[in-house]
Design a protein around this motif. Structure first.
Motif, PDB file in Angstrom:
ATOM      1  N   UNK A  40      30.764  74.072  41.394  1.00 45.93           N
ATOM      2  CA  UNK A  40      32.733  73.452  41.024  1.00 45.93           C
ATOM      3  C   UNK A  40      33.262  75.071  41.027  1.00 45.93           C
ATOM      4  N   UNK A  41      32.589  75.518  40.151  1.00 48.37           N
ATOM      5  CA  UNK A  41      33.523  77.099  39.550  1.00 48.37           C
ATOM      6  C   UNK A  41      33.288  77.889  40.870  1.00 48.37           C
ATOM      7  N   UNK A  42      31.842  78.411  41.495  1.00 52.09           N
ATOM      8  CA  UNK A  42      31.770  78.572  42.423  1.00 52.09           C
ATOM      9  C   UNK A  42      32.825  78.321  44.028  1.00 52.09           C
ATOM     10  N   UNK A  43      33.344  77.095  43.753  1.00 52.92           N
ATOM     11  CA  UNK A  43      34.600  76.596  44.874  1.00 52.92           C
ATOM     12  C   UNK A  43      36.036  77.541  44.688  1.00 52.92           C
ATOM     13  N   UNK A  44      35.845  76.835  43.238  1.00 53.75           N
ATOM     14  CA  UNK A  44      37.249  77.654  42.595  1.00 53.75           C
ATOM     15  C   UNK A  44      37.361  78.926  42.896  1.00 53.75           C
ATOM     16  N   UNK A  45      36.308  79.631  42.945  1.00 52.27           N
ATOM     17  CA  UNK A  45      36.390  81.326  42.793  1.00 52.27           C
ATOM     18  C   UNK A  45      36.689  81.468  44.333  1.00 52.27           C
ATOM     19  N   UNK A  46      36.056  80.969  45.466  1.00 49.36           N
ATOM     20  CA  UNK A  46      36.056  81.372  46.652  1.00 49.36           C
ATOM     21  C   UNK A  46      37.428  80.874  47.243  1.00 49.36           C
ATOM     22  N   UNK A  47      38.696  79.625  46.816  1.00 51.36           N
ATOM     23  CA  UNK A  47      39.419  78.833  47.242  1.00 51.36           C
ATOM     24  C   UNK A  47      40.816  80.029  46.819  1.00 51.36           C
ATOM     25  N   UNK A  48      40.043  80.425  45.005  1.00 51.76           N
ATOM     26  CA  UNK A  48      41.192  82.014  44.357  1.00 51.76           C
ATOM     27  C   UNK A  48      41.272  83.017  45.243  1.00 51.76           C
ATOM     28  N   UNK A  49      40.159  83.098  45.841  1.00 50.27           N
ATOM     29  CA  UNK A  49      40.102  84.668  47.033  1.00 50.27           C
ATOM     30  C   UNK A  49      40.567  84.221  48.100  1.00 50.27           C
ATOM     31  N   UNK A  50      40.759  83.552  48.607  1.00 50.04           N
ATOM     32  CA  UNK A  50      41.371  82.780  49.749  1.00 50.04           C
ATOM     33  C   UNK A  50      42.932  83.412  49.788  1.00 50.04           C
ATOM     34  N   UNK A  51      43.206  82.014  48.704  1.00 47.59           N
ATOM     35  CA  UNK A  51      44.566  81.636  48.271  1.00 47.59           C
ATOM     36  C   UNK A  51      44.849  83.517  48.045  1.00 47.59           C
ATOM     37  N   UNK A  52      44.613  84.409  47.534  1.00 41.89           N
ATOM     38  CA  UNK A  52      45.217  85.063  47.119  1.00 41.89           C
ATOM     39  C   UNK A  52      45.357  86.698  48.188  1.00 41.89           C
ATOM     40  N   UNK A  53      44.124  86.741  49.072  1.00 39.49           N
ATOM     41  CA  UNK A  53      44.559  87.623  50.389  1.00 39.49           C
ATOM     42  C   UNK A  53      45.216  86.820  51.048  1.00 39.49           C
ATOM     43  N   UNK A  54      45.362  85.206  51.114  1.00 38.92           N
ATOM     44  CA  UNK A  54      46.659  85.445  51.786  1.00 38.92           C
ATOM     45  C   UNK A  54      47.607  84.857  51.834  1.00 38.92           C
ATOM     46  N   UNK A  55      47.930  85.116  50.718  1.00 40.41           N
ATOM     47  CA  UNK A  55      49.651  85.726  50.177  1.00 40.41           C
ATOM     48  C   UNK A  55      49.965  86.991  50.323  1.00 40.41           C
ATOM     49  N   UNK A  56      48.786  87.865  50.069  1.00 42.93           N
ATOM     50  CA  UNK A  56      49.007  89.680  51.270  1.00 42.93           C
ATOM     51  C   UNK A  56      49.015  89.565  52.170  1.00 42.93           C
ATOM     52  N   UNK A  57      48.279  88.850  52.909  1.00 41.04           N
ATOM     53  CA  UNK A  57      49.066  88.519  54.857  1.00 41.04           C
ATOM     54  C   UNK A  57      50.508  88.045  54.872  1.00 41.04           C
ATOM     55  N   UNK A  58      50.975  87.360  53.544  1.00 43.17           N
ATOM     56  CA  UNK A  58      52.158  87.040  53.856  1.00 43.17           C
ATOM     57  C   UNK A  58      53.113  87.521  53.547  1.00 43.17           C
ATOM     58  N   UNK A  59      53.209  88.516  53.017  1.00 44.57           N
ATOM     59  CA  UNK A  59      54.298  89.794  52.097  1.00 44.57           C
ATOM     60  C   UNK A  59      53.740  91.005  53.257  1.00 44.57           C
ATOM     61  N   UNK A  60      52.462  90.952  54.381  1.00 41.78           N
ATOM     62  CA  UNK A  60      52.057  91.959  55.283  1.00 41.78           C
ATOM     63  C   UNK A  60      53.193  91.416  56.183  1.00 41.78           C
ATOM     64  N   UNK A  61      53.420  90.241  56.690  1.00 43.54           N
ATOM     65  CA  UNK A  61      54.131  89.670  57.600  1.00 43.54           C
ATOM     66  C   UNK A  61      55.219  89.717  57.634  1.00 43.54           C
TER      67      UNK A  61
END
Length: 261
Positions: A40-61
């Motif tokens: 569960x901790x690794x799943x959280x780490x994966x999703x946190x990383x994905x969510x953070x970079x998705x926001x970065x992609x939104x800012x770029x767009x």
């Protein structure tokens, strides 16, 4: 556009967006922990990383959105694509840093099977309700079989362009659709043959029923589309129930004769 960019810089708004992204990721990749054997901790780490970079992609767009009424600048489009690729690279490196290189590669492989996993999800739920749940191994076997089938190149004859002297007629369009349904049936059969050694007879029968239901749904959609096209050609339309409301004449049907008379 400017308003959205400013909001993303607001810490409270950004935190809310991250929370929303995490929720969406959990729904979209609900089986990733089981598939990749993550805690569960690794799943959280994966999703946190994905969510953070998705926001970065939104800012770029937001940064590269063209002004209203102006055509996209090819140079800016190329720059945006380059920077988006950089975000993807950083995302992979962040996942590898938090979960390890092997897990990062497994995540990439998992992404390539997501459409197949969505197909298996419906079958999995139906079998669980019927008391024949799929094991983790069976799920992965099904996912792999479907993913491989979806990557399967069609034959040269199937890919050959159809030669029509003009726009295809209704008869020709129907023939093409029927050919596509035949290919779907062949594909479904190959999937069943691939997974048959791993499923129980009940599970295999459920898979066949599920495939048949999907095929019949597609056929029903084809019939409705054909009726709509015919109605439009005759100056009519089809209502929400699929019944002809214009362009077709309803033929009254006499009730059966009363045999008691």
């Amino acid at each position: 556009m400017a308003r959205s960019a400013e909001l993303l810089k607001n810490p409270e708004f950004r935190a809310a967006m991250l929370e929303q992204q995490m929720f969406s990721l959990r729904r979209m990749y609900s089986d990733v922990g089981e598939a990749l054997r993550l805690s569960p901790e690794e799943v959280d780490a994966l999703f946190e990383t994905l969510a953070d970079h998705q926001l970065e992609s939104m800012e770029l767009a937001q940064e590269f959105l063209p002004r209203p009424g102006s055509a996209p600048d090819p140079d800016r489009v190329a720059e945006m694509q380059q920077r988006m690729a950089e975000i993807q690279r950083k995302q992979y490196e962040a996942i590898a840093s938090r979960l390890g290189e092997a897990r990062a590669q497994e995540w990439q492989q998992y992404l390539s099977t997501v459409p197949a996993r969505w197909e298996v999800r419906e079958l999995r739920a139906a079998l669980a309700e019927a008391g024949e749940p799929l094991s983790s191994q069976q799920i992965e076997v099904l996912v792999d079989a479907i993913a491989q089938e979806r990557r399967r190149p069609t034959s040269v004859a199937q890919n050959a362009p159809q030669s029509f002297s003009g726009p295809p007629s209704t008869r020709e369009r129907i023939a093409l659709l029927e050919q596509s349904f035949e290919r779907i049936e062949q594909s479904n059969r190959r999937i069943r043959e691939a997974v048959a050694p791993y499923l129980s007879p009940t599970q295999l029968a459920a898979l066949e029923r599920h495939q048949q239901q999907q095929l019949e749904m597609n056929r029903a959609g084809m019939r409705l589309s054909r009726l709509q096209r015919q109605a439009l050609q005759q100056g009519g339309a089809i209502d929400a129930t699929g019944a002809a409301v214009m362009g077709f004449v309803a033929v009254p049907v006499e009730p059966p004769a009363d045999s008691s008379r």
